[in-house]
Each structure stands twice: as C-alpha cells, then as structure tokens.
Design an enzyme around this catalytic site. Structure first.
Site, PDB file in Angstrom:
ATOM      1  N   LYS A  29      -1.248  -6.000  14.112  1.00 34.13           N
ATOM      2  CA  LYS A  29      -0.078  -5.676  13.407  1.00 34.13           C
ATOM      3  C   LYS A  29       0.287  -4.522  14.125  1.00 34.13           C
ATOM      4  O   LYS A  29      -0.230  -4.093  13.624  1.00 34.13           O
ATOM      5  CB  LYS A  29      -0.338  -5.989  11.231  1.00 34.13           C
ATOM      6  CG  LYS A  29       1.222  -5.310  10.943  1.00 34.13           C
ATOM      7  CD  LYS A  29       1.228  -4.790   9.443  1.00 34.13           C
ATOM      8  CE  LYS A  29       2.349  -4.029   8.916  1.00 34.13           C
ATOM      9  NZ  LYS A  29       2.116  -2.859   7.105  1.00 34.13           N
ATOM     10  N   TYR A  62      -0.488   1.184  15.242  1.00 34.12           N
ATOM     11  CA  TYR A  62       0.780   1.499  15.994  1.00 34.12           C
ATOM     12  C   TYR A  62       0.777   2.686  17.247  1.00 34.12           C
ATOM     13  O   TYR A  62      -0.007   3.634  16.907  1.00 34.12           O
ATOM     14  CB  TYR A  62       1.292   2.459  14.273  1.00 34.12           C
ATOM     15  CG  TYR A  62       1.739   0.955  13.555  1.00 34.12           C
ATOM     16  CD1 TYR A  62       2.933   0.391  13.312  1.00 34.12           C
ATOM     17  CD2 TYR A  62       0.882   1.127  12.167  1.00 34.12           C
ATOM     18  CE1 TYR A  62       3.049  -0.662  12.283  1.00 34.12           C
ATOM     19  CE2 TYR A  62       1.485   0.461  11.385  1.00 34.12           C
ATOM     20  CZ  TYR A  62       2.001  -0.675  11.463  1.00 34.12           C
ATOM     21  OH  TYR A  62       1.990  -1.769  10.334  1.00 34.12           O
ATOM     22  N   ASP A 120       0.921  -1.306   0.208  1.00 35.69           N
ATOM     23  CA  ASP A 120       0.095   0.033   0.013  1.00 35.69           C
ATOM     24  C   ASP A 120       0.814   0.856  -0.081  1.00 35.69           C
ATOM     25  O   ASP A 120       0.290   1.929   0.148  1.00 35.69           O
ATOM     26  CB  ASP A 120      -0.585   0.268   0.953  1.00 35.69           C
ATOM     27  CG  ASP A 120      -0.188  -0.162   2.650  1.00 35.69           C
ATOM     28  OD1 ASP A 120       0.416  -1.039   2.600  1.00 35.69           O
ATOM     29  OD2 ASP A 120       0.094   0.632   3.417  1.00 35.69           O
TER      30      ASP A 120
END
Length: 273
Positions: free
Chosen positions: A178, A147, A27
C-alpha cells in the site's frame, strides 16, 4: 485442492474472488484519536461489511472488542505498527504487536508501516524484514504500507520514487504493498509496471475531490485495489460509499448478495478451489 495457509488467507482478502481488494484502515485511533464514539464502533463495522469491504485494518486491542458476528464476510487485518501525532517524530513507526498475536485474534493478514526517508528508516526496514520472516513461518499474508515521508523526500508523488518503495516492500517479503499515488494519477501505471507485487492505492485524492473518480483512475492505472480509511469512516453514509467503491474495485463481481458473500467466504475457509 487444499491451499497453503497463506494462499487461503490471501483469498479471504478478496471475497469477490478476483484478487482485487477494498480495504478500510481504521488504525487512526492510535495515531490521531477516536474516529467514532466508542458505542458506534460496531455500527461502523457493520456498515463497512454491508457495503462490501473486503477487509478492515485495526490494531490488536480493537480486534478483541468486536461483536463475534460482525466479520463473518469481511477479512481482518491486524496492524502491527504505531506512532502518535504527539510524538517528537511522527514518522517514527514502532512495532507494537507480532504475527503470533494476530493469529490468536483470527487475523487473515497483518500490516506493517514503513516511512522511507524518515530518520528511523533503518529500524523500520529491519522490522519489516523480521515480520516478513514470521509471516512466512506462520503462513500469514503481509501488507507493507510504505510511504515516502520524512526530511529526505523532495517529491512524495514522484512515480520513480514510488516504484522504488514498491520494490522495497517486495524485496523484503511483503505480499501486497500500500503506497501513495503518483501525480498525475495516470503515472501510477509506471509504479504498477515496476512492482513485483500487487499495489494498493492509499487514501484519497490529495485535493479532496471525488473519491469514486479517484478510485476509478487508480484502478485504470493498474492498481489492484484501494485502502481508504478517513474519507470512508468520516462519511455520513459509509455503507453507501463503500458500495460505490467496491463497484469500482470489483466491477461486475461486486454485486454479491450477503448470502453469496457468505458462501464465498465459507468456500475460502474450507480451502476448496
């Protein structure tokens, strides 16, 4: 036994059948610009599939451009979030696609990016929750890319913080998370132990050291897979690198011939346990 739609799609994300995953995010063409020349995309994808990637992650428009045969033995994940490096706030992710669009493209899963600690964290959390609701309605697996990024983050490699992020993903409805890797890497075991859902290690070693050694260390810490993009697609031999990483992720299950991988995929699609 027939499986639900979500169970079937989750199985397609692990073609070795061991619930471990090697995903290649592509991406970056939205966030940073072209990753390969336009006429080399199909070649890159074929190399990733040949090397043994379980899935690739792309935006919806890119998914429409593939040659039809490329992903016969590799899962498709459609990324729903975006921002660019030109933005006033690079950490502000917005939704640019939805679950229904991903379904029309034949996606096996969708992914959403959330930056905890950013100025727009609240909206990103709301978006993750809304997408999770749609995923449940349509039987679509959801990968949350969560994140620690933004002005409120002091140590983005803190295991306690990363464990918090994994729980945010789980509590808001994700099936896989993730996230960044703790330092030292051995402390990633703390993140995994506190996560209700499988953890995929993002990226590569921050110091640019050996990628296979990095993968070996995070898998030993209990991660259920790797999601590595830039270090793979910028490699002069992506198929060979993916093959080595697949061996790290899947161990003895990775040495599958193309015919065996196709047979596994056909079984999964048919819904046969």
């Amino acid at each position: 036994m027939l499986k639900t739609g979500k169970q079937l799609r989750l199985r397609r994300l692990s073609l070795a059948g061991d619930d471990r995953h090697l995903l290649v995010p592509l991406d970056h063409s939205v966030s940073d610009g072209p990753i390969v020349p336009a006429d080399k995309w199909d070649d890159l994808l074929r190399a990733l599939v040949a090397g043994g990637a379980d899935g690739i992650i792309v935006h919806k428009g890119r998914a429409r451009s593939f040659a039809p045969d490329i992903l016969r033995s590799c899962a498709l994940v459609v990324h729903l979030s975006a921002s660019t490096a030109c933005s006033a706030d690079v950490h502000a992710k917005v939704l640019v696609a939805d679950v229904e669009e991903a379904l029309t493209l034949g996606a096996d899963a969708v992914s959403v990016h959330v930056n905890i600690g950013s100025d727009t964290e609240a909206q990103q959390l709301a978006d993750l929750g809304a997408v999770a609701r749609s995923c449940d309605a349509w039987g679509m697996p959801l990968i949350a890319m969560v994140y620690p990024r933004g002005p409120r983050i002091e140590d983005p490699r803190d295991p306690a913080l990363l464990a918090h992020l994994a729980n945010v993903a789980a509590d808001l409805g994700a099936d896989l998370v993730k996230t960044s890797v703790a330092l030292p890497i051995e402390r990633m075991a703390e993140v995994v132990a506190n996560s209700p859902i499988p953890v995929l290690a993002a990226g590569g070693p921050p110091d640019g050291s050996d990628l296979v050694e990095y993968g070996t260390a995070v898998m030993a810490a209990g991660c259920r897979g790797l999601a590595i993009g830039r270090r793979i697609f910028s490699s002069p031999t992506p198929a060979a690198l993916v093959s080595r990483l697949s061996a790290v992720v899947h161990g003895g299950n990775t040495e599958l011939s193309h015919d065996m991988r196709m047979a596994n995929y056909s079984t999964i699609v048919a819904g046969v346990a």
